[in-house]
Write a protein that holds these residues in place. Structure first.
Motif, PDB file in Angstrom:
ATOM      1  N   GLU A 223       0.823  -1.211   0.000  1.00  0.00           N
ATOM      2  CA  GLU A 223       0.000   0.000   0.000  1.00  0.00           C
ATOM      3  C   GLU A 223       0.857   1.261   0.000  1.00  0.00           C
ATOM      4  N   GLY A 224       1.977   1.237   0.720  1.00  0.00           N
ATOM      5  CA  GLY A 224       2.857   2.406   0.737  1.00  0.00           C
ATOM      6  C   GLY A 224       3.403   2.732  -0.633  1.00  0.00           C
ATOM      7  N   SER A 225       3.745   1.708  -1.388  1.00  0.00           N
ATOM      8  CA  SER A 225       4.238   1.902  -2.746  1.00  0.00           C
ATOM      9  C   SER A 225       3.154   2.501  -3.639  1.00  0.00           C
ATOM     10  N   GLN A 226       1.924   2.087  -3.433  1.00  0.00           N
ATOM     11  CA  GLN A 226       0.809   2.654  -4.193  1.00  0.00           C
ATOM     12  C   GLN A 226       0.638   4.141  -3.876  1.00  0.00           C
ATOM     13  N   LEU A 227       0.836   4.518  -2.603  1.00  0.00           N
ATOM     14  CA  LEU A 227       0.695   5.921  -2.214  1.00  0.00           C
ATOM     15  C   LEU A 227       1.762   6.791  -2.865  1.00  0.00           C
ATOM     16  N   ILE A 228       2.946   6.245  -3.054  1.00  0.00           N
ATOM     17  CA  ILE A 228       4.008   7.016  -3.708  1.00  0.00           C
ATOM     18  C   ILE A 228       3.614   7.343  -5.145  1.00  0.00           C
ATOM     19  N   ALA A 229       3.038   6.370  -5.842  1.00  0.00           N
ATOM     20  CA  ALA A 229       2.545   6.645  -7.197  1.00  0.00           C
ATOM     21  C   ALA A 229       1.505   7.761  -7.160  1.00  0.00           C
ATOM     22  N   LEU A 230       0.620   7.721  -6.184  1.00  0.00           N
ATOM     23  CA  LEU A 230      -0.392   8.766  -6.050  1.00  0.00           C
ATOM     24  C   LEU A 230       0.230  10.132  -5.798  1.00  0.00           C
ATOM     25  N   MET A 231       1.322  10.172  -5.029  1.00  0.00           N
ATOM     26  CA  MET A 231       1.968  11.444  -4.693  1.00  0.00           C
ATOM     27  C   MET A 231       2.536  12.149  -5.921  1.00  0.00           C
ATOM     28  N   THR A 232       2.749  11.421  -6.995  1.00  0.00           N
ATOM     29  CA  THR A 232       3.281  12.058  -8.204  1.00  0.00           C
ATOM     30  C   THR A 232       2.247  12.982  -8.836  1.00  0.00           C
ATOM     31  N   GLY A 359       8.719  24.402 -13.358  1.00  0.00           N
ATOM     32  CA  GLY A 359       7.360  24.158 -12.901  1.00  0.00           C
ATOM     33  C   GLY A 359       7.036  22.687 -12.729  1.00  0.00           C
ATOM     34  N   GLY A 360       7.961  21.800 -13.139  1.00  0.00           N
ATOM     35  CA  GLY A 360       7.766  20.357 -12.987  1.00  0.00           C
ATOM     36  C   GLY A 360       8.135  19.890 -11.594  1.00  0.00           C
ATOM     37  N   ARG A 361       7.861  18.634 -11.322  1.00  0.00           N
ATOM     38  CA  ARG A 361       8.080  18.120  -9.973  1.00  0.00           C
ATOM     39  C   ARG A 361       8.980  16.883  -9.962  1.00  0.00           C
ATOM     40  N   LEU A 362       9.768  16.821  -8.904  1.00  0.00           N
ATOM     41  CA  LEU A 362      10.663  15.710  -8.634  1.00  0.00           C
ATOM     42  C   LEU A 362      10.140  15.007  -7.382  1.00  0.00           C
ATOM     43  N   ILE A 363       9.857  13.730  -7.492  1.00  0.00           N
ATOM     44  CA  ILE A 363       9.335  12.968  -6.352  1.00  0.00           C
ATOM     45  C   ILE A 363      10.403  11.968  -5.931  1.00  0.00           C
ATOM     46  N   PRO A 393       1.570  17.730  -2.290  1.00  0.00           N
ATOM     47  CA  PRO A 393       1.097  17.062  -3.508  1.00  0.00           C
ATOM     48  C   PRO A 393      -0.287  17.558  -3.902  1.00  0.00           C
ATOM     49  N   ASP A 394      -0.613  17.351  -5.171  1.00  0.00           N
ATOM     50  CA  ASP A 394      -1.978  17.576  -5.627  1.00  0.00           C
ATOM     51  C   ASP A 394      -2.320  16.511  -6.656  1.00  0.00           C
ATOM     52  N   THR A 395      -3.563  16.156  -6.716  1.00  0.00           N
ATOM     53  CA  THR A 395      -4.030  15.153  -7.674  1.00  0.00           C
ATOM     54  C   THR A 395      -5.322  15.668  -8.307  1.00  0.00           C
ATOM     55  N   PRO A 396      -5.615  15.276  -9.556  1.00  0.00           N
ATOM     56  CA  PRO A 396      -6.829  15.745 -10.226  1.00  0.00           C
ATOM     57  C   PRO A 396      -8.095  15.430  -9.430  1.00  0.00           C
TER      58      PRO A 396
END
Length: 430
Positions: A223-232, A359-363, A393-396
């Motif tokens: 689940e933690g790995s899934q959250l990292i993908a979401l943080m992008t 303006g891009g992001r580095l995770i 972070p922000d997500t659509p």
């Protein structure tokens, strides 16, 4: 197999793991069983379960053997584990019968050593804390500094077996439907509390043999790995670079978030991992990903400097956050390993940052619990790269729990979130 034959297999596998100390224990165990097709499924599960419990309590077993004056070898490790798990000396003697397929009979000295363990328990109050919690002596002060008064709760959780976490590929199926389909195949699961795509299965289940796995509907992913993908926060209009893609787990999750649109480049320094990732992409029905074997100064890198909306660095790390799943890794971790990893992480962050557009992001992410690899690494990077800053972070869509939108970084631990230990930070080029 008879109970004695099962114990013989446990001893043989433990010896094999010790002799192949540079290979991960799970890979060694897989080879062991492939070479012994005569070991049936039930026996394989028993032997595996005993091995992982012994590996999970390796330092405690060694401590007990030293305390009673015995030699430390796989045979006595297994016998001691059986005694400290509640068996009597008579029962252990019966298992070590010396008969066909059984371990050799206990010697007189072995019997006397084991007799002194009757009535004792695996966990003992006189053990040093590092032994009690199965971590290297030099690591304990680092955890103590980091976790403070919560250290016992944190390290106790790190001793527990991990759950089996799955991510539903919503390109192919909705989570509720996948949950029911798993149930039809005899596997019960629960929705994860944090990830909107996650299902959690308790115990060891063979999900890779299910149609859902074979058809790319589910993937094994903490689940933690899934959250990292979401943080992008990736979207279908973006160009994305997964800088250390490995076998492509987070690449798959991001491709799913992007609805198979936009562009992702998955790069890694190991061709074997790239090949493995490509198989997973095909199984999942993902086609917005290109793979590249990473080489510093390669033409494709030079042409893409400052062109990516998102760059994910899932950095090579100590893996301390995954010690529930990889108990053997605790025994191999040395101080020099940490120093080398910290230097490598800094170099990777520096290289990856060049690919982020304005303006891009580095995770940045690790599966580590150690501050040196996480918070300290980000602090060092920001001092050397003032053009970057930490951002929330922000997500659509609002896919993350509220707490994750309020901070530019997070540290997950097994004690707090029931996940593996993960760190993630979001930085933006101004």
């Amino acid at each position: 197999m008879t109970p004695s034959a099962q114990i013989s297999a446990v001893i043989e596998l433990l010896l094999t793991i010790q002799n192949q100390r540079h290979a991960p224990a799970d890979a060694t165990a897989n080879r062991f069983f492939r070479q012994r097709r005569y070991i049936g499924g039930g026996d394989r599960r028993y032997v595996s379960a005993q091995i992982w419990e012994i590996m999970r309590h390796h330092r405690k077993l060694q401590w007990w053997l030293k305390r009673i004056g015995s030699q430390i070898n796989p045979r006595m490790m297994v016998a001691t584990f059986l005694m400290l798990s509640g068996k009597t000396l008579k029962e252990v003697n019966n298992l070590f019968s010396g008969e066909r397929y059984a371990p050799l009979s206990l010697t007189q000295n072995e019997g006397l050593f084991l007799q002194s363990l009757e009535g004792q328990e695996l966990f003992y109050k006189e053990m040093p804390k590092a032994v009690f919690y199965e971590i290297p002596d030099w690591v304990y002060p680092l955890f103590q500094q980091q976790f403070g008064e919560n250290i016992d709760a944190e390290l106790s959780a790190l001793l527990e077996p991990a759950s089996l976490d799955l991510r539903v590929n919503i390109l192919k199926e909705e989570r509720n439907n996948a949950k029911e389909m798993l149930k039809q195949e005899g596997i019960s699961s629960e929705k994860m509390p944090l990830s909107p795509w996650g299902l959690r299965v308790e115990g060891r289940q063979s999900v890779t043999s299910t149609d859902l796995f074979k058809n790319g509907i589910i993937e094994i992913q903490d689940e933690g790995s899934q959250l990292i993908a979401l943080m992008t926060g990736v979207t279908s209009q973006m160009r994305v670079l997964d800088f250390c893609a490995g076998a492509g787990g987070k690449t798959l999750a991001m491709a799913m978030m992007m609805q198979n649109k936009g562009q992702i480049i998955a790069s890694d320094v190991h061709n074997v991992r790239i090949n493995s990732a490509e198989k997973r992409f095909r199984r999942a029905g993902v086609f917005n990903v290109q793979t590249h074997l990473f080489a510093e100064g390669a033409k494709w890198i030079k042409r893409r400097v400052k062109t990516f909306d998102r760059v994910l660095v899932d950095a090579p790390c100590s893996g301390t956050g995954t010690w529930r799943r990889n108990p053997d890794a605790r025994l191999k971790f040395k101080a020099i390993d940490l120093e080398e990893l910290v230097a490598k992480q800094a170099d990777i962050l520096d290289s990856a940052s060049k690919m982020v557009k304005e303006g891009g992001r580095l995770i940045y992410a690790t599966c580590s619990l150690l501050q040196k690899e996480n918070q300290d690494q980000i602090e060092f990077f920001l001092k050397a790269h003032p053009e970057f800053k930490l951002v929330c972070p922000d997500t659509p869509e609002k896919l993350l729990p509220d707490e994750f939108y309020k901070n530019p970084s997070f540290q997950l631990t097994p004690a707090q979130y029931k996940t593996d230990g993960f760190f993630c930070a979001v930085l933006e080029r101004s």
